[in-house]
Design a protein around this motif. Structure first.
Motif, PDB file in Angstrom:
ATOM      1  N   THR A  64     -13.953  -1.250   4.250  1.00 56.18           N
ATOM      2  CA  THR A  64     -12.488  -1.218   4.375  1.00 56.18           C
ATOM      3  C   THR A  64     -11.864  -1.331   2.989  1.00 56.18           C
ATOM      4  N   VAL A  65     -11.015  -0.364   2.667  1.00 57.22           N
ATOM      5  CA  VAL A  65     -10.392  -0.280   1.348  1.00 57.22           C
ATOM      6  C   VAL A  65      -8.878  -0.350   1.504  1.00 57.22           C
ATOM      7  N   THR A  66      -8.262  -1.269   0.781  1.00 57.12           N
ATOM      8  CA  THR A  66      -6.800  -1.398   0.783  1.00 57.12           C
ATOM      9  C   THR A  66      -6.264  -1.021  -0.594  1.00 57.12           C
ATOM     10  N   ARG A  67      -5.360  -0.069  -0.602  1.00 53.50           N
ATOM     11  CA  ARG A  67      -4.754   0.429  -1.844  1.00 53.50           C
ATOM     12  C   ARG A  67      -3.377  -0.199  -2.020  1.00 53.50           C
ATOM     13  N   ILE A  68      -3.123  -0.754  -3.192  1.00 55.83           N
ATOM     14  CA  ILE A  68      -1.835  -1.364  -3.502  1.00 55.83           C
ATOM     15  C   ILE A  68      -1.303  -0.718  -4.780  1.00 55.83           C
ATOM     16  N   ASP A  69      -0.171  -0.043  -4.684  1.00 56.47           N
ATOM     17  CA  ASP A  69       0.437   0.669  -5.809  1.00 56.47           C
ATOM     18  C   ASP A  69       1.829   0.126  -6.095  1.00 56.47           C
ATOM     19  N   THR A  70       2.310   0.375  -7.298  1.00 53.47           N
ATOM     20  CA  THR A  70       3.720   0.152  -7.570  1.00 53.47           C
ATOM     21  C   THR A  70       4.529   1.226  -6.839  1.00 53.47           C
ATOM     22  N   LEU A  71       5.825   1.041  -6.758  1.00 48.37           N
ATOM     23  CA  LEU A  71       6.658   2.025  -6.061  1.00 48.37           C
ATOM     24  C   LEU A  71       6.689   3.365  -6.795  1.00 48.37           C
ATOM     25  N   PRO A 129       8.028  -5.044  -6.223  1.00 51.18           N
ATOM     26  CA  PRO A 129       7.754  -4.441  -4.915  1.00 51.18           C
ATOM     27  C   PRO A 129       6.569  -3.492  -5.018  1.00 51.18           C
ATOM     28  N   VAL A 130       5.828  -3.368  -3.917  1.00 56.03           N
ATOM     29  CA  VAL A 130       4.654  -2.501  -3.895  1.00 56.03           C
ATOM     30  C   VAL A 130       4.633  -1.690  -2.605  1.00 56.03           C
ATOM     31  N   SER A 131       3.796  -0.689  -2.585  1.00 55.34           N
ATOM     32  CA  SER A 131       3.464   0.026  -1.357  1.00 55.34           C
ATOM     33  C   SER A 131       1.962  -0.103  -1.155  1.00 55.34           C
ATOM     34  N   LEU A 132       1.523  -0.118   0.109  1.00 60.45           N
ATOM     35  CA  LEU A 132       0.097  -0.311   0.355  1.00 60.45           C
ATOM     36  C   LEU A 132      -0.346   0.432   1.600  1.00 60.45           C
ATOM     37  N   GLY A 133      -1.654   0.688   1.644  1.00 65.60           N
ATOM     38  CA  GLY A 133      -2.261   1.339   2.799  1.00 65.60           C
ATOM     39  C   GLY A 133      -3.731   0.984   2.870  1.00 65.60           C
ATOM     40  N   THR A 134      -4.321   1.102   4.051  1.00 62.68           N
ATOM     41  CA  THR A 134      -5.713   0.713   4.276  1.00 62.68           C
ATOM     42  C   THR A 134      -6.456   1.811   5.037  1.00 62.68           C
ATOM     43  N   THR A 135      -7.712   2.005   4.659  1.00 57.96           N
ATOM     44  CA  THR A 135      -8.595   2.960   5.329  1.00 57.96           C
ATOM     45  C   THR A 135      -9.954   2.301   5.549  1.00 57.96           C
ATOM     46  N   SER A 136     -10.576   2.567   6.702  1.00 57.11           N
ATOM     47  CA  SER A 136     -11.918   2.060   7.000  1.00 57.11           C
ATOM     48  C   SER A 136     -12.858   3.220   7.308  1.00 57.11           C
ATOM     49  N   LYS A 137     -14.146   3.011   7.005  1.00 58.32           N
ATOM     50  CA  LYS A 137     -15.155   4.030   7.262  1.00 58.32           C
ATOM     51  C   LYS A 137     -16.498   3.357   7.487  1.00 58.32           C
ATOM     52  N   LYS A 183      -7.831   9.116  -0.881  1.00 56.89           N
ATOM     53  CA  LYS A 183      -7.259   9.710   0.326  1.00 56.89           C
ATOM     54  C   LYS A 183      -6.342   8.759   1.096  1.00 56.89           C
ATOM     55  N   THR A 184      -6.245   7.502   0.642  1.00 52.51           N
ATOM     56  CA  THR A 184      -5.433   6.512   1.355  1.00 52.51           C
ATOM     57  C   THR A 184      -3.965   6.646   0.971  1.00 52.51           C
ATOM     58  N   THR A 185      -3.116   6.821   1.964  1.00 54.23           N
ATOM     59  CA  THR A 185      -1.673   6.885   1.722  1.00 54.23           C
ATOM     60  C   THR A 185      -1.066   5.485   1.844  1.00 54.23           C
ATOM     61  N   THR A 186       0.006   5.235   1.121  1.00 57.61           N
ATOM     62  CA  THR A 186       0.638   3.919   1.112  1.00 57.61           C
ATOM     63  C   THR A 186       2.032   3.983   1.711  1.00 57.61           C
ATOM     64  N   GLN A 187       2.508   2.818   2.144  1.00 60.76           N
ATOM     65  CA  GLN A 187       3.842   2.702   2.734  1.00 60.76           C
ATOM     66  C   GLN A 187       4.540   1.465   2.197  1.00 60.76           C
ATOM     67  N   ARG A 188       5.859   1.489   2.231  1.00 59.97           N
ATOM     68  CA  ARG A 188       6.674   0.327   1.890  1.00 59.97           C
ATOM     69  C   ARG A 188       7.055  -0.419   3.165  1.00 59.97           C
ATOM     70  N   ASN A 189       7.525  -1.646   2.984  1.00 57.25           N
ATOM     71  CA  ASN A 189       8.112  -2.420   4.085  1.00 57.25           C
ATOM     72  C   ASN A 189       7.194  -2.525   5.293  1.00 57.25           C
ATOM     73  N   VAL A 190       5.948  -2.900   5.030  1.00 58.16           N
ATOM     74  CA  VAL A 190       4.961  -3.029   6.111  1.00 58.16           C
ATOM     75  C   VAL A 190       4.970  -4.462   6.643  1.00 58.16           C
ATOM     76  N   PRO A 191       4.435  -4.705   7.857  1.00 57.67           N
ATOM     77  CA  PRO A 191       4.366  -6.078   8.378  1.00 57.67           C
ATOM     78  C   PRO A 191       3.588  -6.993   7.442  1.00 57.67           C
TER      79      PRO A 191
END
Length: 289
Positions: A47-54, A18-26, A144-152
């Motif tokens: 556009t940068v997408t961050r994918i981390d382990t839990l 499982p992973v958590s992820l978040g995206t930021t654009s500038k 600076k990008t925060t990640t979330q679990r259980n995203v669409p």
């Protein structure tokens, strides 16, 4: 063998996590330019997408920016990732921890990279400077990008019927001349290598929507797709995934195709209707997410 295939699948399943992820654009003006038209449309969104382990360990990063990797040319006969290769190496060096940086292009049909100041005349130095320097804002955004679990999460593959195959009236004096092609050879090539239909794959990853385009689309068309994708899905970070799954040709709007001039129009093999056909098909795919 089938057994080997099964072993590979089982190994992949055992290593999924499982992973958590978040995206930021500038917006980052000055890093690319319209190569067909001075002061023409540019898509300067990074556009940068961050994918981390839990546990918060960096696992992967997706970087989307719109520009050809063309600092190097036919005079530079060594294998290279051009500026995207330098970008990936810079990111992985700064972040460390085994992170994998993956770059994917946008609607880069008419977009070129803009040389960094004082990067010299060397093609290699220009590519290195561009990728290395771009790695700095990318890693700053990543931090600076925060990640979330259980995203669409969703994927749709949309079939698109292509217009009649034909080469541009300018082709024989541009691409045809460059590659030594005759009308007879082109007839054979188009009949055997150019498909009658293609696909656009749309991927939803949380706040990110990647709209796959099977070729090199002009940035104006790409921006229209991005705006429509944002309206349809509500995702704040729609991007174009250029050259996705296959390359059918350059993809221009009707006016640019008819106007001709330059390499891009002559390397478009489905007439003036192609841009509108691909754009509508891609949007229809997004609508199904």
């Amino acid at each position: 063998t089938l057994k080997h295939f099964v072993d590979v699948i089982q190994h992949a399943e055992q290593n999924l996590q499982p992973v958590s992820l978040g995206t930021t654009s500038k917006q980052i003006p000055g890093w690319n330019r319209n190569r067909r038209e001075k002061n023409g449309v540019t898509d300067d969104e990074l556009t940068v997408t961050r994918i981390d382990t839990l546990e918060g360990k960096p696992l992967a990063m997706l970087v989307n920016f719109t520009a050809h990797p063309t600092f190097l040319n036919e005079d530079d006969m060594l294998f290279s990732g051009d500026w995207p290769g330098q970008l990936q190496r810079t990111i992985e060096s700064i972040i460390g921890q085994g992170v994998t940086a993956m770059y994917y292009n946008g609607a880069e049909g008419d977009q070129s990279p803009q040389s960094r100041p004082d990067s010299g005349e060397s093609h290699w130095e220009r590519a290195e400077r561009h990728g290395r320097d771009l790695g700095l804002p990318v890693t700053a955004i990543w931090t600076k990008t925060t990640t979330q679990r259980n995203v669409p999460f969703d994927f749709k593959l949309q079939t698109i019927q292509l217009p009649e195959k034909r080469w541009h009236p300018d082709f024989m004096s541009t691409g045809g001349k460059e590659y030594g092609l005759s009308e007879e050879i082109m007839g054979e090539l188009l009949s055997k290598m150019s498909p009658d239909q293609t696909t656009s794959g749309s991927l939803r990853l949380g706040d990110l929507v990647i709209v796959g385009i099977p070729g090199e689309m002009a940035s104006g068309l790409g921006l229209r797709i991005k705006a429509e994708a944002k309206a349809l899905t509500g995702a704040p970070h729609p991007v174009i995934g250029g050259l996705a799954n296959e390359w059918i040709s350059y993809i221009l709007d009707a006016d640019s195709y008819i106007k001709g001039g330059g390499y891009e129009a002559s390397m478009s093999f489905y007439g003036p209707e192609l841009g509108d056909r691909i754009m509508k098909g891609a949007i229809e795919g997004v609508r199904k997410l």
